[in-house]
Design an enzyme around this catalytic site. Structure first.
Site, PDB file in Angstrom:
ATOM      1  N   HIS A   9       0.825  -1.209   0.000  1.00  0.00           N
ATOM      2  CA  HIS A   9       0.000   0.000   0.000  1.00  0.00           C
ATOM      3  C   HIS A   9       0.861   1.262   0.000  1.00  0.00           C
ATOM      4  O   HIS A   9       1.614   1.491   0.940  1.00  0.00           O
ATOM      5  CB  HIS A   9      -0.886  -0.027   1.245  1.00  0.00           C
ATOM      6  CG  HIS A   9      -1.872   1.076   1.339  1.00  0.00           C
ATOM      7  ND1 HIS A   9      -1.925   1.940   2.401  1.00  0.00           N
ATOM      8  CD2 HIS A   9      -2.868   1.452   0.496  1.00  0.00           C
ATOM      9  CE1 HIS A   9      -2.919   2.786   2.226  1.00  0.00           C
ATOM     10  NE2 HIS A   9      -3.498   2.528   1.081  1.00  0.00           N
ATOM     11  N   HIS A  52      -0.492  10.910  -2.357  1.00  0.00           N
ATOM     12  CA  HIS A  52      -1.722  10.445  -1.705  1.00  0.00           C
ATOM     13  C   HIS A  52      -2.729  11.558  -1.433  1.00  0.00           C
ATOM     14  O   HIS A  52      -3.831  11.566  -1.967  1.00  0.00           O
ATOM     15  CB  HIS A  52      -1.424   9.690  -0.404  1.00  0.00           C
ATOM     16  CG  HIS A  52      -2.687   9.169   0.207  1.00  0.00           C
ATOM     17  ND1 HIS A  52      -3.441   9.876   1.121  1.00  0.00           N
ATOM     18  CD2 HIS A  52      -3.386   8.032  -0.039  1.00  0.00           C
ATOM     19  CE1 HIS A  52      -4.526   9.205   1.428  1.00  0.00           C
ATOM     20  NE2 HIS A  52      -4.522   8.072   0.744  1.00  0.00           N
TER      21      HIS A  52
HETATM   22  O1  G3P Z   1      -6.914   1.411  -2.211  1.00  0.00           O
HETATM   23  C1  G3P Z   1      -7.058   1.236  -0.860  1.00  0.00           C
HETATM   24  C2  G3P Z   1      -6.738   2.477  -0.063  1.00  0.00           C
HETATM   25  O2  G3P Z   1      -5.572   3.023  -0.554  1.00  0.00           O
HETATM   26  C3  G3P Z   1      -7.834   3.507  -0.102  1.00  0.00           C
HETATM   27  O3  G3P Z   1      -7.681   4.524   0.791  1.00  0.00           O
HETATM   28  O4  G3P Z   1      -6.966   6.672   1.712  1.00  0.00           O
HETATM   29  O5  G3P Z   1      -5.401   4.773   1.784  1.00  0.00           O
HETATM   30  O6  G3P Z   1      -5.910   5.904  -0.355  1.00  0.00           O
HETATM   31  P1  G3P Z   1      -6.427   5.507   0.980  1.00  0.00           P
HETATM   32 CA    CA Z   2      -5.030   4.650  -2.106  1.00  0.00          CA
END
Ligand code: G3P
Ligand code: CA
Length: 249
Positions: A9, A52
């Site tokens: 992630h 992000h």
């Molecule tokens: O794709 C899963 C996750 O990344 C979604 O939320 O806020 O971490 O980008 P966020």
């Molecule tokens: Ca994301």
């Protein structure tokens, strides 16, 4: 037990600055992850950049919104030092650079379109063009909390898989997905613990279940036992170890 697809992630973001080149490189070198999850915005002068938040304060030494900065201004930001002084000197990648990296490293990419807080005109087509220019339709799948955007994306390019992100329990999901043209659902993992029947519902409609952001070993085991198709984690090292133990390599 079926081994799900395992994604890092924002790169290996537990240990390295999220969405930085270092975090992507370390995900590839230090973990057995199948790929990366990352996020895309558009700068004021139209460049697709990997970042992000809608604003830059939290993860850089700058201020303001990505949409209000030029690409050169975004590139000048230090996106590593906020995590630790040892990571100072990291700079953003464009979407093109991330795609080239994934192709070279043979990694899948789940690209999240960050178009639910900010209106980015034609983000869908711009992303499609970058992916198709490289013929990476099979190596990339997109997702967004903006489900209208995902519907449009699928209409524009049926070859690339789309996913609907959501983070709150919703009523009558069966009726909702009947209207959708998406290939997968991307629930926050806790939602599957509240409603375990959703995994079977989505699978029965031919949709994949790609869940996030699972950073705890017990929750990883739980998601694997429920038969999800993809798990996204800040700790891809731990995620791979859990999968090796439960599902085999
Ligand atoms: O794709 C899963 C996750 O990344 C979604 O939320 O806020 O971490 O980008 P966020
Ligand atoms: Ca994301």
């Amino acid at each position: 037990m079926k081994r799900p697809c395992l994604l890092a992630h924002r790169g290996f973001s537990e240990a390295y600055p999220e969405n930085s080149p270092l975090a992507f490189q370390m995900a590839a070198e230090k973990t057995g992850a199948d790929g990366i999850e990352s996020d895309v915005h558009i700068t004021r002068d139209g460049e697709l950049v990997i970042f992000h938040d809608a604003s830059v304060e939290r993860t850089s030494n700058g201020t303001g919104f990505v949409k209000d900065h030029t690409y050169e201004e975004m590139l000048a930001l230090d996106i590593g030092g906020w995590k630790s002084p040892e990571f100072a000197g990291q700079h953003i990648w464009t979407l093109g650079q991330l795609l080239d990296f994934c192709r070279e490293a043979k990694l899948l990419l789940n690209l999240e379109l960050k178009n639910y807080e900010v209106f980015y005109r034609d983000l869908e087509q711009r992303v499609i063009d970058e992916i198709c220019q490289r013929q990476m339709q099979d190596a990339v799948f997109v997702s967004s909390f903006n489900h209208i955007s995902m519907q449009r994306f699928k209409e524009l390019c049926p070859d690339i898989e789309t996913g609907l992100l959501y983070d709150k329990p919703l009523l009558d999901m069966e009726a909702y997905i009947r209207r959708s043209n998406a290939d997968s659902m991307h629930p926050r993992y806790m939602l599957l613990q509240y409603q375990p029947e959703l995994v079977e519902l989505y699978h029965s409609r031919g949709m994949k279940v790609n869940t996030w952001t699972v950073n705890d070993g017990e929750a990883m085991e739980d998601m694997m036992a429920r038969g999800v198709d993809c798990i996204i984690s800040n700790r891809p090292d731990l995620l791979c170890r859990v999968a090796d133990r439960l599902c085999g390599k």
